[in-house]
Write a protein that holds these residues in place. Sequence first.
Motif, mmCIF file in Angstrom:
data_model
loop_
_atom_site.group_PDB
_atom_site.id
_atom_site.type_symbol
_atom_site.label_atom_id
_atom_site.label_comp_id
_atom_site.label_asym_id
_atom_site.label_seq_id
_atom_site.Cartn_x
_atom_site.Cartn_y
_atom_site.Cartn_z
ATOM 1 N N PRO A 1 30.638 39.422 -22.621
ATOM 2 C CA PRO A 1 29.378 39.729 -23.325
ATOM 3 C C PRO A 1 28.852 41.097 -22.896
ATOM 4 C CG PRO A 1 29.335 37.498 -22.448
ATOM 5 C CD PRO A 1 30.568 38.156 -21.890
ATOM 6 N N LEU A 2 28.205 41.799 -23.801
ATOM 7 C CA LEU A 2 27.755 43.170 -23.556
ATOM 8 C C LEU A 2 26.918 43.314 -22.279
ATOM 9 C CD1 LEU A 2 27.584 46.112 -24.473
ATOM 10 C CD2 LEU A 2 25.620 45.480 -25.884
ATOM 11 N N PRO A 3 25.892 42.463 -22.044
ATOM 12 C CA PRO A 3 25.085 42.634 -20.819
ATOM 13 C C PRO A 3 25.918 42.524 -19.540
ATOM 14 C CG PRO A 3 23.959 41.187 -22.361
ATOM 15 C CD PRO A 3 25.344 41.399 -22.897
ATOM 16 N N ILE A 4 26.881 41.597 -19.502
ATOM 17 C CA ILE A 4 27.732 41.438 -18.316
ATOM 18 C C ILE A 4 28.634 42.660 -18.154
ATOM 19 C CG2 ILE A 4 29.563 40.047 -17.258
ATOM 20 C CD1 ILE A 4 28.366 37.613 -18.645
ATOM 21 N N ASN A 5 29.141 43.167 -19.260
ATOM 22 C CA ASN A 5 29.983 44.354 -19.236
ATOM 23 C C ASN A 5 29.219 45.542 -18.677
ATOM 24 O OD1 ASN A 5 31.823 46.476 -19.904
ATOM 25 N ND2 ASN A 5 32.702 45.167 -21.488
ATOM 26 N N ILE A 6 27.989 45.714 -19.132
ATOM 27 C CA ILE A 6 27.158 46.829 -18.664
ATOM 28 C C ILE A 6 26.839 46.664 -17.187
ATOM 29 C CG2 ILE A 6 24.836 47.819 -18.826
ATOM 30 C CD1 ILE A 6 25.076 47.500 -21.865
ATOM 31 N N ALA A 7 26.497 45.428 -16.764
ATOM 32 C CA ALA A 7 26.215 45.165 -15.347
ATOM 33 C C ALA A 7 27.421 45.523 -14.478
ATOM 34 C CB ALA A 7 25.835 43.700 -15.153
ATOM 35 N N PHE A 8 28.600 45.168 -14.953
ATOM 36 C CA PHE A 8 29.828 45.459 -14.221
ATOM 37 C C PHE A 8 29.994 46.966 -14.026
ATOM 38 C CE2 PHE A 8 34.308 46.725 -14.371
ATOM 39 C CZ PHE A 8 34.812 46.028 -13.280
ATOM 40 N N TRP A 9 29.826 47.729 -15.096
ATOM 41 C CA TRP A 9 30.031 49.176 -14.998
ATOM 42 C C TRP A 9 28.920 49.871 -14.212
ATOM 43 C CZ3 TRP A 9 34.531 51.107 -15.338
ATOM 44 C CH2 TRP A 9 35.486 50.540 -16.184
ATOM 45 N N MET A 10 27.706 49.298 -14.210
ATOM 46 C CA MET A 10 26.635 49.855 -13.383
ATOM 47 C C MET A 10 26.961 49.667 -11.899
ATOM 48 S SD MET A 10 23.024 49.052 -15.270
ATOM 49 C CE MET A 10 22.128 49.991 -14.040
ATOM 50 N N ILE A 11 27.505 48.515 -11.553
ATOM 51 C CA ILE A 11 27.904 48.270 -10.161
ATOM 52 C C ILE A 11 29.039 49.218 -9.760
ATOM 53 C CG2 ILE A 11 28.951 46.576 -8.603
ATOM 54 C CD1 ILE A 11 27.416 44.418 -10.249
ATOM 55 N N ILE A 12 29.988 49.414 -10.673
ATOM 56 C CA ILE A 12 31.078 50.365 -10.414
ATOM 57 C C ILE A 12 30.508 51.776 -10.211
ATOM 58 C CG2 ILE A 12 33.107 51.501 -11.423
ATOM 59 C CD1 ILE A 12 33.623 48.660 -10.404
ATOM 60 N N GLY A 13 29.529 52.158 -11.049
ATOM 61 C CA GLY A 13 28.883 53.457 -10.916
ATOM 62 C C GLY A 13 28.194 53.611 -9.571
ATOM 63 N N TYR A 14 27.498 52.561 -9.129
ATOM 64 C CA TYR A 14 26.826 52.577 -7.822
ATOM 65 C C TYR A 14 27.856 52.766 -6.702
ATOM 66 C CZ TYR A 14 23.880 51.088 -3.927
ATOM 67 O OH TYR A 14 23.194 51.036 -2.736
ATOM 68 N N MET A 15 28.970 52.033 -6.811
ATOM 69 C CA MET A 15 30.037 52.128 -5.816
ATOM 70 C C MET A 15 30.679 53.518 -5.810
ATOM 71 S SD MET A 15 31.844 48.424 -6.455
ATOM 72 C CE MET A 15 33.316 48.859 -5.522
ATOM 73 N N ALA A 16 30.709 54.163 -6.975
ATOM 74 C CA ALA A 16 31.308 55.496 -7.074
ATOM 75 C C ALA A 16 30.407 56.568 -6.457
ATOM 76 C CB ALA A 16 31.593 55.831 -8.540
ATOM 77 N N PHE A 17 29.102 56.429 -6.641
ATOM 78 C CA PHE A 17 28.172 57.451 -6.153
ATOM 79 C C PHE A 17 27.813 57.275 -4.681
ATOM 80 C CE2 PHE A 17 27.506 58.495 -10.582
ATOM 81 C CZ PHE A 17 27.212 59.851 -10.535
ATOM 82 N N TYR A 18 27.810 56.048 -4.182
ATOM 83 C CA TYR A 18 27.356 55.783 -2.808
ATOM 84 C C TYR A 18 28.137 56.578 -1.755
ATOM 85 C CZ TYR A 18 25.934 53.246 1.373
ATOM 86 O OH TYR A 18 25.460 52.922 2.621
ATOM 87 N N PRO A 19 29.486 56.597 -1.807
ATOM 88 C CA PRO A 19 30.225 57.367 -0.790
ATOM 89 C C PRO A 19 29.872 58.855 -0.779
ATOM 90 C CG PRO A 19 31.707 55.898 -1.968
ATOM 91 C CD PRO A 19 30.406 55.889 -2.710
ATOM 92 N N GLY A 20 29.570 59.397 -1.964
ATOM 93 C CA GLY A 20 29.204 60.811 -2.044
ATOM 94 C C GLY A 20 27.964 61.130 -1.229
#
Length: 406
Positions: free
Chosen positions: A158-177
């Motif tokens: 479902p779209l909301p779950i998909n968006i939540a997943f990619w937001m978490i991935i985005g957070y994980m991508a930016f945090y190490p920086g």
Amino acid sequence: MILGFILFVLLPLSGSLIFNRYVKQLLKTTSETETLAEKIAKNKKIMVSYITYAVIYVIALLLSLFICDLPYLLAYLCGIPRNIAFHITMISFIVIVFLPIIISLKDMSKLYTKKVEKGGYSKSIGALILPWVLGFIGIMVLSDQIGKMFGDFLKELPLPINIAFWMIIGYMAFYPGWKIVEKYVLKPKYTNNPEIIKVVDELIEKLNAKPFKEIKIIKNDYMANAMVSGLLNEKLIITTKLINILSKEELKSIIAHEIAHKKRNHIKIGLFMWLIIGILVFSSFQYIIDFTKNIFGDYGYIASGFIMAAYISFSVIDSYFSKRREKEADIIASKITNPEICIKALAKLHYANYMPKGGIFNIISTHPPLIKRIKHIQKEFNIPEESVNKIMDEAYNEVEEFLKNK
């Protein structure tokens, strides 16, 4: 090609040069005899002119995404996948947004200090740009690998779950920086202060809060600040300038404010709210994108423009709730210390950083403007207007005296 040249060369370069000339002209008369009010006014003018540049550029970029698809053109010319072209466009955009500050950093530093430490300019530029660049590179790598492994499965979610997943991935991508910049670029120097540790412990006991995993006092004569950092292992960070400008009781109120954030789990709540707001905003815009596709067809530039618009909307809404958490922490700190002392401490913090009392551009800030924070405390504790004015005057005079003798 012409539009790309205008957006990525002509507009940012001309805007940055105009901004730099304005800053040079504005700070040409800066001297040791200049009043604190004059420095705050100059800082406000610099902020307003820079944000005006950024807004104009963002609008131009949004219009370009709606009118023609620049990432698609880049992908076509360079023979690279379109998602990578989009991220490259965004990285270029981030660099260009910060370009006026990069060019004018040396002149702007004159407002805060007479002498910048060795490597200070490169550290500042790195802290501005590197987290964003590393974050987008991280997203490119993660999205590519995840797409290859789970692409078909994710499309079925479902779209909301998909968006939540990619937001978490985005957070994980930016945090190490951010962590890399903090450890290897900024390289903060720490100092010990047993008296501050004792004050923190007393206030933690008074608020019945859990102790911090770590208390760090950073040697910093430029910025007066205190903050709670970390999601699970929360640590308290205080700068030496804040300690130097505040009395012991005033410092208690600021520390109590930060402990209130920990007590009320504001960092965890903030992350949860960030996720929920993102799901709602990006889901809504995705439905708008799908609706426009049915009318105009599958044009990538429409989607790119809406994604940018969604991100701006998301940032404004998220900052609104962040301001509410800051106001709650102000009230808690005022209750366990003293509301009038809390007002004075907040005013001194703002004055020491040459921050204006308010302004329309605070809409994107995570903290309320000073005037709203004070009004909120004043209303909660029924403090007379004349008392607030007297406190503000005292705070101003004390900070001005401190900066003169520094």
